[in-house]
Design a protein around this motif. Sequence first.
Motif, PDB file in Angstrom:
ATOM      1  N   VAL A   6      28.455  40.976   9.856  1.00  0.00           N
ATOM      2  CA  VAL A   6      28.886  42.369   9.710  1.00  0.00           C
ATOM      3  C   VAL A   6      30.205  42.450   8.948  1.00  0.00           C
ATOM      4  CG1 VAL A   6      29.525  44.480  10.923  1.00  0.00           C
ATOM      5  CG2 VAL A   6      27.792  42.952  11.914  1.00  0.00           C
ATOM      6  N   THR A   7      30.249  43.350   7.963  1.00  0.00           N
ATOM      7  CA  THR A   7      31.505  43.696   7.298  1.00  0.00           C
ATOM      8  C   THR A   7      31.706  45.201   7.422  1.00  0.00           C
ATOM      9  OG1 THR A   7      31.342  41.905   5.681  1.00  0.00           O
ATOM     10  CG2 THR A   7      32.816  43.729   5.138  1.00  0.00           C
ATOM     11  N   VAL A   8      32.828  45.609   7.992  1.00  0.00           N
ATOM     12  CA  VAL A   8      33.181  47.025   8.098  1.00  0.00           C
ATOM     13  C   VAL A   8      34.176  47.358   6.996  1.00  0.00           C
ATOM     14  CG1 VAL A   8      34.376  48.769   9.487  1.00  0.00           C
ATOM     15  CG2 VAL A   8      32.762  47.209  10.579  1.00  0.00           C
ATOM     16  N   VAL A   9      33.898  48.397   6.243  1.00  0.00           N
ATOM     17  CA  VAL A   9      34.819  48.903   5.228  1.00  0.00           C
ATOM     18  C   VAL A   9      35.186  50.319   5.640  1.00  0.00           C
ATOM     19  CG1 VAL A   9      35.188  49.412   2.795  1.00  0.00           C
ATOM     20  CG2 VAL A   9      33.711  47.499   3.453  1.00  0.00           C
ATOM     21  N   PHE A  10      36.460  50.525   5.964  1.00  0.00           N
ATOM     22  CA  PHE A  10      36.918  51.779   6.569  1.00  0.00           C
ATOM     23  C   PHE A  10      37.955  52.436   5.673  1.00  0.00           C
ATOM     24  CE2 PHE A  10      38.958  53.616  10.729  1.00  0.00           C
ATOM     25  CZ  PHE A  10      38.493  54.871  10.397  1.00  0.00           C
ATOM     26  N   GLY A  11      37.616  53.601   5.122  1.00  0.00           N
ATOM     27  CA  GLY A  11      38.534  54.346   4.274  1.00  0.00           C
ATOM     28  C   GLY A  11      39.113  55.545   5.000  1.00  0.00           C
TER      29      GLY A  11
END
Length: 297
Positions: free
Chosen positions: A195-200
């Motif tokens: 899992v990779t979370v990318v949070f903007g």
Amino acid sequence: MLSSTITRSRPTATMAKLAGGMLVAGLATKYTIGVAHAESPAAPPRSQVFGRGPALVSLVLEDAEMVNHNTRRLRFRFQDKEAASGLPLTSALLTYSWPKDSWLPVIRPYTPITTADETGHLDLLVKQYPNGKSSTHLHSLKPGHTLFFVAPLSGHQWQPNSYKHVTLIAGGAGITPIYQLAQGILNNPDDKTAVTVVFGVNSDRDVLFKKEFDEYEQRFPGRFRAVYTVSSPVPGSPHRKGHVNEALLKEVTPAPGPGNMVFVSGPPPMETALVGSRREPGILEKYGYRKEQVYKF
């Protein structure tokens, strides 16, 4: 001399109950068709508050706290302390409330951030929006007040190990379904999905779940990563500056492939930029993802 007073009031109790009941019943029927429960590594709880159909349950607010300048965590108590929500991953809950000074009730979906097998309570994370009737109402609730839950809303029917890697992209308050899915995957010992979370977010103080994501990175080195990008960071911010764009995705996520999947949750402009529209492709399609490899919450 005759005088009259015109006052602004809600509809009568009978009309209100009738209209509200019809609205709730219709929405419950519409949104609960096709709800399916994903596999869970935990043993079935003694009872589940939310099943496959309408819930129509009122829960008492047990506790609440502000987690940043505009976001509040609310914990609702189950009547049975041994009960769990029983919600499958990527599910939301349809809520029904009647804000103060509002002529009509408000129905909004919210994604729980507690796990499906956590007993005794349910947590929501709610961002307050300017002029947001539902969010303002939920921020005004005090312990002992209640919130009516209409029904569970089904999302992507997650199956463990269906993909080698998933990229979970969130913007602002859209982090709640992303967090729910990430914790569901990582808390399941039988699920080996990376899992990779990318949070903007807009500012540093809008970064949520930093502690939880840090703990997952320590528990699952090489398998889990959280990346934050801030459009207006403070001086000396530990986070990168910018938006979620193709360059960022190419830097921090695996290249599109048959074993990869992307989940997107955020404000409409962000989702459109990533997923695209009828007129033009989005960032993810330009990067190489096929439409069936992208799911928008």
